[in-house]
Design an enzyme around this catalytic site. Structure first.
Site, PDB file in Angstrom:
ATOM      1  N   VAL A  24       2.333  -9.222   8.863  1.00 30.11           N
ATOM      2  CA  VAL A  24       1.816 -10.664   8.564  1.00 30.11           C
ATOM      3  C   VAL A  24       0.731 -10.287   7.670  1.00 30.11           C
ATOM      4  O   VAL A  24      -0.137  -9.707   7.409  1.00 30.11           O
ATOM      5  CB  VAL A  24       1.084 -11.149   9.730  1.00 30.11           C
ATOM      6  CG1 VAL A  24       0.411 -12.456   9.377  1.00 30.11           C
ATOM      7  CG2 VAL A  24       2.062 -11.619  10.807  1.00 30.11           C
TER       8      VAL A  24
ATOM      9  N   ALA B   8      -6.762  -9.598   3.388  1.00 29.55           N
ATOM     10  CA  ALA B   8      -5.678  -9.190   2.669  1.00 29.55           C
ATOM     11  C   ALA B   8      -5.973  -7.842   2.479  1.00 29.55           C
ATOM     12  O   ALA B   8      -6.748  -7.097   2.336  1.00 29.55           O
ATOM     13  CB  ALA B   8      -5.851 -10.259   1.353  1.00 29.55           C
ATOM     14  N   ASP B   9      -4.595  -7.322   2.099  1.00 26.29           N
ATOM     15  CA  ASP B   9      -4.316  -5.835   1.608  1.00 26.29           C
ATOM     16  C   ASP B   9      -4.884  -4.854   2.680  1.00 26.29           C
ATOM     17  O   ASP B   9      -5.069  -3.880   2.543  1.00 26.29           O
ATOM     18  CB  ASP B   9      -5.077  -5.485   0.357  1.00 26.29           C
ATOM     19  CG  ASP B   9      -4.293  -6.622  -0.498  1.00 26.29           C
ATOM     20  OD1 ASP B   9      -3.280  -6.608  -0.759  1.00 26.29           O
ATOM     21  OD2 ASP B   9      -5.295  -7.133  -1.525  1.00 26.29           O
ATOM     22  N   ARG B  10      -4.660  -5.271   4.000  1.00 27.64           N
ATOM     23  CA  ARG B  10      -5.539  -4.599   5.199  1.00 27.64           C
ATOM     24  C   ARG B  10      -6.828  -3.928   5.144  1.00 27.64           C
ATOM     25  O   ARG B  10      -7.057  -2.994   5.780  1.00 27.64           O
ATOM     26  CB  ARG B  10      -4.459  -3.117   5.344  1.00 27.64           C
ATOM     27  CG  ARG B  10      -2.947  -3.810   5.862  1.00 27.64           C
ATOM     28  CD  ARG B  10      -2.893  -4.557   7.146  1.00 27.64           C
ATOM     29  NE  ARG B  10      -1.784  -4.678   7.704  1.00 27.64           N
ATOM     30  CZ  ARG B  10      -1.076  -5.853   7.759  1.00 27.64           C
ATOM     31  NH1 ARG B  10      -1.348  -6.871   7.064  1.00 27.64           N
ATOM     32  NH2 ARG B  10       0.033  -5.956   8.257  1.00 27.64           N
ATOM     33  N   MET B  11      -7.526  -4.736   4.186  1.00 29.79           N
ATOM     34  CA  MET B  11      -8.932  -4.397   4.016  1.00 29.79           C
ATOM     35  C   MET B  11      -9.805  -5.193   5.043  1.00 29.79           C
ATOM     36  O   MET B  11     -10.766  -6.035   4.622  1.00 29.79           O
ATOM     37  CB  MET B  11      -9.372  -4.695   2.242  1.00 29.79           C
ATOM     38  CG  MET B  11      -8.633  -3.651   1.599  1.00 29.79           C
ATOM     39  SD  MET B  11      -9.191  -1.929   2.056  1.00 29.79           S
ATOM     40  CE  MET B  11     -10.771  -1.753   1.379  1.00 29.79           C
TER      41      MET B  11
END
Length: 216
Positions: free
Chosen positions: A11, A191-194
């Site tokens: 996701v 976002a971007d797994r940050m």
């Protein structure tokens, strides 16, 4: 039936930033705030939390329980004191829970030692339970092996007959556990797994709380 393509399941989180300045003054006020927001957003059973315990050999176990108390002292859930989870808690005296609010891309992790809640607190909560749930607490020897479903139904019917139209008392083997937090982490997907991870942590000596940002 096709097997799920696990590697491709993901996701893309798209939530606003979450920083120290956005936190409530205390961990319990922040948790209450996020609980209310999760419920308002339509999260089913927003007070559900995954409880992790370990047995005497350090083997972990997890299951979902419902948070039924929250204040500056900790988070509370109720259970059979003879259950597997209660046995683990008596052995290790420590536990963690996670509130998994997938719908709003948030989680909260609470970790700390455990204590039994007072009989008065247990009685107060017991009085709010539906009668069927009260009877079930008497009828079920939680975590023990049973012959079949019929045995459970028969036990519930026998318990209902036992109490008839009487008020159902709190079973002596049933009550609350409180996790007294040492750490409470608030996680929000980005976002971007940050992701944003902000953790309240208490000093064991001064009992003062500090907040740290953690790398995702």
């Amino acid at each position: 039936m096709d097997e799920p393509q696990l590697a491709g399941m993901r996701v893309a989180y798209d939530t606003p930033g979450f920083d120290v300045g956005d936190l409530a003054p205390t961990w319990h006020e922040q948790l209450a705030r996020w609980l209310a927001e999760a419920e308002a957003a339509g999260v089913a059973e927003a007070n559900a939390m995954v409880l992790a315990t370990v047995d005497e050999e350090g083997r972990p176990s997890s299951r979902t329980v419902l948070c039924k108390g929250l204040d500056e002292r900790g988070v509370v859930f109720y259970s059979n004191y003879t259950s597997a989870k209660s046995h683990h808690l008596r052995t290790s005296r420590y536990a963690s829970v996670t509130f998994p609010w997938y719908l709003v891309h948030r989680q909260v992790h609470v970790r700390g030692p455990v204590e039994r809640v007072s009989p008065a607190e247990t009685q107060a909560y017991w009085a709010t339970r539906p009668r069927g749930s009260q009877l079930g607490a008497w009828a079920s020897a939680q975590s023990t092996v049973v012959r079949d479903r019929r045995a459970l139904d028969e036990a519930l019917a026998a318990t209902a007959a036992r109490f008839g139209g009487q008020e159902v008392p709190v079973p002596p083997h049933w009550g609350g556990w409180r996790i007294v937090p040492e750490q409470v982490e608030f996680w929000q997907g980005r976002a971007d797994r940050m992701h944003d991870r902000l953790r309240f942590e208490v000093d064991p000596t001064s009992r003062e709380w500090t907040v740290h940002r953690l790398a995702p």
